[in-house]
Design a protein around this motif. Sequence first.
Motif, PDB file in Angstrom:
ATOM      1  N   GLN A 112      33.404   5.813   4.491  1.00 56.58           N
ATOM      2  CA  GLN A 112      32.111   5.196   4.717  1.00 56.58           C
ATOM      3  C   GLN A 112      31.348   5.056   3.442  1.00 56.58           C
ATOM      4  OE1 GLN A 112      31.139   3.252   6.844  1.00 56.58           O
ATOM      5  NE2 GLN A 112      30.411   4.131   8.847  1.00 56.58           N
ATOM      6  N   VAL A 113      30.263   4.095   3.544  1.00 55.15           N
ATOM      7  CA  VAL A 113      29.644   3.939   2.285  1.00 55.15           C
ATOM      8  C   VAL A 113      28.226   3.761   2.572  1.00 55.15           C
ATOM      9  CG1 VAL A 113      28.663   2.383   0.398  1.00 55.15           C
ATOM     10  CG2 VAL A 113      31.314   2.546   0.864  1.00 55.15           C
ATOM     11  N   GLN A 114      27.250   4.481   2.219  1.00 54.52           N
ATOM     12  CA  GLN A 114      25.681   4.811   2.667  1.00 54.52           C
ATOM     13  C   GLN A 114      24.977   4.085   1.577  1.00 54.52           C
ATOM     14  OE1 GLN A 114      27.435   7.759   3.165  1.00 54.52           O
ATOM     15  NE2 GLN A 114      28.478   6.993   4.868  1.00 54.52           N
ATOM     16  N   LEU A 115      23.882   3.435   1.619  1.00 52.64           N
ATOM     17  CA  LEU A 115      22.926   3.048   0.728  1.00 52.64           C
ATOM     18  C   LEU A 115      21.593   3.466   1.161  1.00 52.64           C
ATOM     19  CD1 LEU A 115      23.722  -0.703  -0.196  1.00 52.64           C
ATOM     20  CD2 LEU A 115      24.580   1.333  -1.280  1.00 52.64           C
ATOM     21  N   VAL A 116      20.817   4.377   0.527  1.00 59.41           N
ATOM     22  CA  VAL A 116      19.694   4.950   0.686  1.00 59.41           C
ATOM     23  C   VAL A 116      18.583   4.708  -0.162  1.00 59.41           C
ATOM     24  CG1 VAL A 116      18.359   7.270   1.141  1.00 59.41           C
ATOM     25  CG2 VAL A 116      20.737   6.931   1.752  1.00 59.41           C
ATOM     26  N   GLU A 117      17.709   3.779   0.406  1.00 59.97           N
ATOM     27  CA  GLU A 117      16.513   3.370  -0.455  1.00 59.97           C
ATOM     28  C   GLU A 117      15.139   4.404  -0.237  1.00 59.97           C
ATOM     29  OE1 GLU A 117      17.407  -1.140   1.597  1.00 59.97           O
ATOM     30  OE2 GLU A 117      16.937   0.952   2.487  1.00 59.97           O
ATOM     31  N   SER A 118      14.363   4.056  -1.644  1.00 56.51           N
ATOM     32  CA  SER A 118      13.208   4.975  -1.438  1.00 56.51           C
ATOM     33  C   SER A 118      12.156   4.032  -2.520  1.00 56.51           C
ATOM     34  CB  SER A 118      13.344   6.535  -1.863  1.00 56.51           C
ATOM     35  OG  SER A 118      13.870   6.237  -3.096  1.00 56.51           O
ATOM     36  N   GLY A 119      11.060   4.602  -2.272  1.00 57.08           N
ATOM     37  CA  GLY A 119       9.870   4.129  -2.870  1.00 57.08           C
ATOM     38  C   GLY A 119       8.995   2.845  -2.348  1.00 57.08           C
ATOM     39  N   GLY A 120       9.230   2.454  -1.219  1.00 52.21           N
ATOM     40  CA  GLY A 120       8.365   1.580  -0.725  1.00 52.21           C
ATOM     41  C   GLY A 120       7.047   2.158  -0.352  1.00 52.21           C
ATOM     42  N   GLY A 121       5.841   1.118   0.055  1.00 52.38           N
ATOM     43  CA  GLY A 121       4.849   1.691   0.398  1.00 52.38           C
ATOM     44  C   GLY A 121       3.703   0.548   0.429  1.00 52.38           C
ATOM     45  N   LEU A 122       2.294   1.123   0.568  1.00 56.40           N
ATOM     46  CA  LEU A 122       1.210   0.015   0.443  1.00 56.40           C
ATOM     47  C   LEU A 122       0.671   0.125  -0.998  1.00 56.40           C
ATOM     48  CD1 LEU A 122      -0.968  -1.485   1.802  1.00 56.40           C
ATOM     49  CD2 LEU A 122      -2.092   0.501   2.159  1.00 56.40           C
ATOM     50  N   VAL A 123       0.384  -0.982  -1.475  1.00 57.34           N
ATOM     51  CA  VAL A 123      -0.041  -1.041  -2.783  1.00 57.34           C
ATOM     52  C   VAL A 123      -1.175  -2.225  -2.970  1.00 57.34           C
ATOM     53  CG1 VAL A 123       1.689  -2.525  -3.762  1.00 57.34           C
ATOM     54  CG2 VAL A 123       0.493  -1.256  -5.463  1.00 57.34           C
ATOM     55  N   GLN A 124      -2.359  -2.307  -3.802  1.00 62.20           N
ATOM     56  CA  GLN A 124      -3.009  -3.312  -3.965  1.00 62.20           C
ATOM     57  C   GLN A 124      -2.335  -4.329  -4.635  1.00 62.20           C
ATOM     58  OE1 GLN A 124      -6.947  -1.794  -5.497  1.00 62.20           O
ATOM     59  NE2 GLN A 124      -7.300  -0.807  -3.464  1.00 62.20           N
ATOM     60  N   PRO A 125      -2.893  -5.766  -4.416  1.00 63.62           N
ATOM     61  CA  PRO A 125      -2.667  -6.791  -5.454  1.00 63.62           C
ATOM     62  C   PRO A 125      -2.845  -6.302  -6.796  1.00 63.62           C
ATOM     63  CG  PRO A 125      -4.030  -7.558  -3.589  1.00 63.62           C
ATOM     64  CD  PRO A 125      -3.981  -6.218  -3.490  1.00 63.62           C
ATOM     65  N   ALA A 157      10.464 -11.090   4.801  1.00 69.67           N
ATOM     66  CA  ALA A 157       9.098 -11.086   5.545  1.00 69.67           C
ATOM     67  C   ALA A 157       9.421 -11.579   6.809  1.00 69.67           C
ATOM     68  CB  ALA A 157       8.134 -11.959   4.609  1.00 69.67           C
ATOM     69  N   PRO A 158       8.104 -11.269   7.778  1.00 75.05           N
ATOM     70  CA  PRO A 158       8.207 -11.615   9.149  1.00 75.05           C
ATOM     71  C   PRO A 158       8.225 -13.159   9.312  1.00 75.05           C
ATOM     72  CG  PRO A 158       6.544  -9.875   8.615  1.00 75.05           C
ATOM     73  CD  PRO A 158       7.157 -10.293   7.395  1.00 75.05           C
ATOM     74  N   PRO A 203       0.420 -10.515  -2.477  1.00 74.75           N
ATOM     75  CA  PRO A 203       0.448 -10.329  -0.949  1.00 74.75           C
ATOM     76  C   PRO A 203       1.600 -10.927  -0.445  1.00 74.75           C
ATOM     77  CG  PRO A 203      -1.675 -10.774  -1.644  1.00 74.75           C
ATOM     78  CD  PRO A 203      -1.070 -11.092  -3.011  1.00 74.75           C
ATOM     79  N   GLU A 204       2.144 -11.906  -1.241  1.00 72.01           N
ATOM     80  CA  GLU A 204       3.159 -12.752  -0.777  1.00 72.01           C
ATOM     81  C   GLU A 204       4.895 -11.849  -1.194  1.00 72.01           C
ATOM     82  OE1 GLU A 204       0.763 -14.250  -2.680  1.00 72.01           O
ATOM     83  OE2 GLU A 204       1.751 -15.501  -4.152  1.00 72.01           O
ATOM     84  N   ASP A 205       4.452 -10.815  -1.733  1.00 65.81           N
ATOM     85  CA  ASP A 205       5.749  -9.894  -2.012  1.00 65.81           C
ATOM     86  C   ASP A 205       5.651  -9.131  -0.820  1.00 65.81           C
ATOM     87  OD1 ASP A 205       4.719  -9.788  -5.348  1.00 65.81           O
ATOM     88  OD2 ASP A 205       6.608 -10.918  -4.557  1.00 65.81           O
ATOM     89  N   THR A 206       4.810  -8.963   0.034  1.00 62.25           N
ATOM     90  CA  THR A 206       5.214  -8.055   1.399  1.00 62.25           C
ATOM     91  C   THR A 206       6.227  -8.486   2.201  1.00 62.25           C
ATOM     92  OG1 THR A 206       2.712  -7.947   1.392  1.00 62.25           O
ATOM     93  CG2 THR A 206       3.978  -7.481   3.389  1.00 62.25           C
ATOM     94  N   ALA A 207       7.054  -7.722   2.179  1.00 68.07           N
ATOM     95  CA  ALA A 207       8.270  -7.839   3.096  1.00 68.07           C
ATOM     96  C   ALA A 207       9.140  -6.389   3.225  1.00 68.07           C
ATOM     97  CB  ALA A 207       9.290  -8.661   2.116  1.00 68.07           C
ATOM     98  N   VAL A 224       1.756  -5.464   0.044  1.00 66.58           N
ATOM     99  CA  VAL A 224       0.800  -5.720  -0.998  1.00 66.58           C
ATOM    100  C   VAL A 224      -0.534  -6.280  -0.427  1.00 66.58           C
ATOM    101  CG1 VAL A 224       0.234  -6.641  -3.097  1.00 66.58           C
ATOM    102  CG2 VAL A 224       2.566  -6.196  -2.536  1.00 66.58           C
ATOM    103  N   SER A 225      -1.633  -5.410  -0.202  1.00 64.96           N
ATOM    104  CA  SER A 225      -2.880  -5.712   0.555  1.00 64.96           C
ATOM    105  C   SER A 225      -3.992  -4.916   0.065  1.00 64.96           C
ATOM    106  CB  SER A 225      -2.907  -5.494   1.925  1.00 64.96           C
ATOM    107  OG  SER A 225      -4.070  -5.717   2.601  1.00 64.96           O
ATOM    108  N   SER A 226      -5.056  -5.542  -0.002  1.00 66.83           N
ATOM    109  CA  SER A 226      -6.377  -4.680  -0.543  1.00 66.83           C
ATOM    110  C   SER A 226      -7.128  -4.212   0.645  1.00 66.83           C
ATOM    111  CB  SER A 226      -7.448  -5.816  -1.390  1.00 66.83           C
ATOM    112  OG  SER A 226      -7.489  -7.014  -0.476  1.00 66.83           O
TER     113      SER A 226
END
Length: 121
Positions: A1-14, A40-41, A87-91, A119-121
């Motif tokens: 098995q191989v696992q990929l674990v991400e970290s570092g996302g969150g909310l940030v201002q433009p 993105a949605p 904001p268009e980087d939101t995903a 990415v939002s104010s």
Amino acid sequence: QVQLVESGGGLVQPGGSLRLSCAASGSIFSINVMGWYRQAPGNQRELVATLTSGGRPNYAASVTGRFTISRDNAKNTVYLQMNSLKPEDTAVYYCYAAVKKYMGGYFDDYWGQGTQVTVSS
């Protein structure tokens, strides 16, 4: 098995910055390409940036000059430094790796679970 674990996302201002990390673990003989995709949605998953084991990067036009991909081959880890966020980087950002699990095997595609970047104010 191989696992990929991400970290570092969150909310940030433009205009702000975030750094994503993704560590691969498990039955790994070698890794060719590592990288990041996003979804993105209402949209299809799209390439953000990839990096070969030899150090060749590939960026989507929309992030060129703002995002930088790097990797630590010894740690099987890939990073994405995101600056001047819009904001268009939101995903949801997904880590990707092409992994060979044993000598003589083929490279198979693996994905992380995704990390939200907003990415939002």
